[in-house]
Design an enzyme around this catalytic site. Structure first.
Site, PDB file in Angstrom:
ATOM      1  N   HIS A  51       0.829  -1.197   0.000  1.00  0.00           N
ATOM      2  CA  HIS A  51       0.000   0.000   0.000  1.00  0.00           C
ATOM      3  C   HIS A  51       0.870   1.256   0.000  1.00  0.00           C
ATOM      4  O   HIS A  51       2.087   1.207   0.184  1.00  0.00           O
ATOM      5  CB  HIS A  51      -0.932  -0.017   1.210  1.00  0.00           C
ATOM      6  N   GLU A  53       1.234   3.780   2.089  1.00  0.00           N
ATOM      7  CA  GLU A  53       1.974   4.101   3.309  1.00  0.00           C
ATOM      8  C   GLU A  53       3.254   3.268   3.423  1.00  0.00           C
ATOM      9  O   GLU A  53       4.300   3.775   3.831  1.00  0.00           O
ATOM     10  CB  GLU A  53       1.100   3.845   4.550  1.00  0.00           C
ATOM     11  N   CYS A  93      -1.839  -1.036   7.501  1.00  0.00           N
ATOM     12  CA  CYS A  93      -0.957   0.130   7.417  1.00  0.00           C
ATOM     13  C   CYS A  93      -0.964   0.928   8.722  1.00  0.00           C
ATOM     14  O   CYS A  93       0.027   1.580   9.060  1.00  0.00           O
ATOM     15  CB  CYS A  93      -1.378   1.021   6.260  1.00  0.00           C
ATOM     16  N   GLU A 292     -20.577   1.510 -24.122  1.00  0.00           N
ATOM     17  CA  GLU A 292     -20.316   2.201 -25.380  1.00  0.00           C
ATOM     18  C   GLU A 292     -21.420   2.030 -26.428  1.00  0.00           C
ATOM     19  O   GLU A 292     -21.274   2.492 -27.547  1.00  0.00           O
ATOM     20  CB  GLU A 292     -18.969   1.754 -25.964  1.00  0.00           C
ATOM     21  N   THR A 297     -29.002  -0.125 -25.810  1.00  0.00           N
ATOM     22  CA  THR A 297     -28.325  -0.516 -24.569  1.00  0.00           C
ATOM     23  C   THR A 297     -28.113   0.697 -23.666  1.00  0.00           C
ATOM     24  O   THR A 297     -28.403   0.662 -22.463  1.00  0.00           O
ATOM     25  CB  THR A 297     -26.980  -1.192 -24.887  1.00  0.00           C
ATOM     26  N   SER A 300     -31.350   1.797 -22.104  1.00  0.00           N
ATOM     27  CA  SER A 300     -31.861   0.901 -21.052  1.00  0.00           C
ATOM     28  C   SER A 300     -31.238   1.227 -19.703  1.00  0.00           C
ATOM     29  O   SER A 300     -31.916   1.149 -18.667  1.00  0.00           O
ATOM     30  CB  SER A 300     -31.600  -0.564 -21.430  1.00  0.00           C
TER      31      SER A 300
END
Length: 349
Positions: A51, A53, A93, A292, A297, A300
């Site tokens: 991560h 940190e 962390c 896209e 689509t 909807s």
């Protein structure tokens, strides 16, 4: 007087370097400050890896070697998202910060994930560390809008994208292919694809355009591909079936896996289809999706109010008739030029 926003802004800049690489984790950046100087910085670089940190503290340890322990004891660490307090793929962390006796932590925003959600802050405060929450909070929330949407709404962050002619048409009336935007818009779209987990189209778009749905015009990974094909009518020669990337086919016929093509049958294809699809994507750790097309689509999802932002290109060409472009309403950004085209982004209120 220290301007904390400057250092949190740097955390955000670092976090963005992980775009497209850390999902379903959030993007996070961290900065270690000592005597008004940055002595270490890092970001979450890849899902399952260290991560932010950890990387920031490790940089201090590597650069300053023998001095590092004492420097950390008089430093502050800035983190764009609350430090985790649980064991996942990596240790907490919050424990690392406590171990190095860093006396003060500045947090951009809390983490809504149920295994964190205030527990990291609480753990730090119980160890006697001063914790300041809410530095550039709105900017930090916006940074991880995909992660927060998935956690809070149990669905991916949904981006609608389409191009329309100058007179508002999406496609010709005869269903033929008509390219509306220029090369600059295409390149930008391919960059967007590297930043999101998946891209979705309907059956007609797959059949008419035979799209590859990859990111060949921008460096980075290609997204997972999703297509809605109720009766499995799409022919096998289409690019979608080339097995170059994981592809999900939502249908009403079968559930099966063939190499990296997954067929997912929905029990009810007459109601709530967008909801069912988004929940299935949530279950598969897909944190964001670009839709896209085609127009049916897109509409909807608009009718189901299942969208978070719409990215709309308007080209200069005209069509005498055709399929009308979808319409959405929300908070509208200022239009920007992309080559000879115009891009406008609308956010769902």
């Amino acid at each position: 007087m220290v301007n904390h926003e400057i250092y949190m802004q740097r955390c955000i800049e670092l976090a963005l370097l992980g775009a497209g690489k850390v999902s379903p984790n959030p993007m996070v950046g961290a900065v270690v400050l000592c005597n008004a100087e940055i002595i270490g910085e890092g970001y979450h670089q890849q899902y399952g890896k260290a991560h932010a940190e950890v990387n920031a503290i490790n940089e201090v340890l590597e650069i300053f070697s023998d001095e590092a322990a004492e420097l950390l004891k008089k430093s502050a660490i800035y983190v764009s998202l609350e430090p985790c307090a649980h064991y996942g793929k990596t240790p907490p962390c919050a424990d690392l910060i406590i171990k190095h006796q860093i006396p003060e932590v500045f947090v951009g925003c809390r983490d809504p994930f149920k295994q964190v959600d205030g527990k990291g802050i609480e753990k730090l405060e119980k160890a006697g560390i001063r914790v300041n929450v809410g530095i550039l909070e709105q900017e930090c929330l916006n940074l991880n809008k995909r992660f927060f949407t998935r956690v809070r709404k149990q669905r991916p962050y949904i981006i609608l994208k389409w191009a329309q002619t100058a007179n508002g048409y999406f496609a010709p009336a005869d269903g033929s292919q008509h390219w509306i935007t220029g090369p600059e818009a295409k390149m930008l779209v391919h960059r967007w694809r590297t930043e999101e987990d998946a891209i979705l189209v309907g059956k007609n778009t797959a059949l008419i355009d035979n799209p590859k749905l990859n990111a060949r015009h921008w460096p980075g990974k290609s997204p997972k591909r999703i297509v809605i094909d109720r009766n499995l009518e799409l022919p096998a020669h289409l690019h979608l079936f080339d097995k170059s990337v994981e592809t999900l086919i939502f249908n009403a016929v079968k559930t099966d896996i063939e190499d990296n093509i997954k067929y997912i049958a929905l029990e009810d294809f007459d109601r709530f289809v967008p909801h069912y699809i988004m929940f299935q994507l949530y279950l598969q750790d897909i944190q964001s999706v670009i839709i896209e097309g085609g127009a049916h689509t897109l509409n909807s999802f608009i009718e189901a109010n299942l969208w978070d932002e719409a990215r709309i290109f308007t080209g200069q060409s005209l069509l005498p008739d055709g399929v009308k472009a979808p319409a959405v309403y929300g908070t509208t950004s200022q239009p920007v030029a992309v080559g000879n085209d115009t891009l406008q982004i609308i956010y769902n209120q």
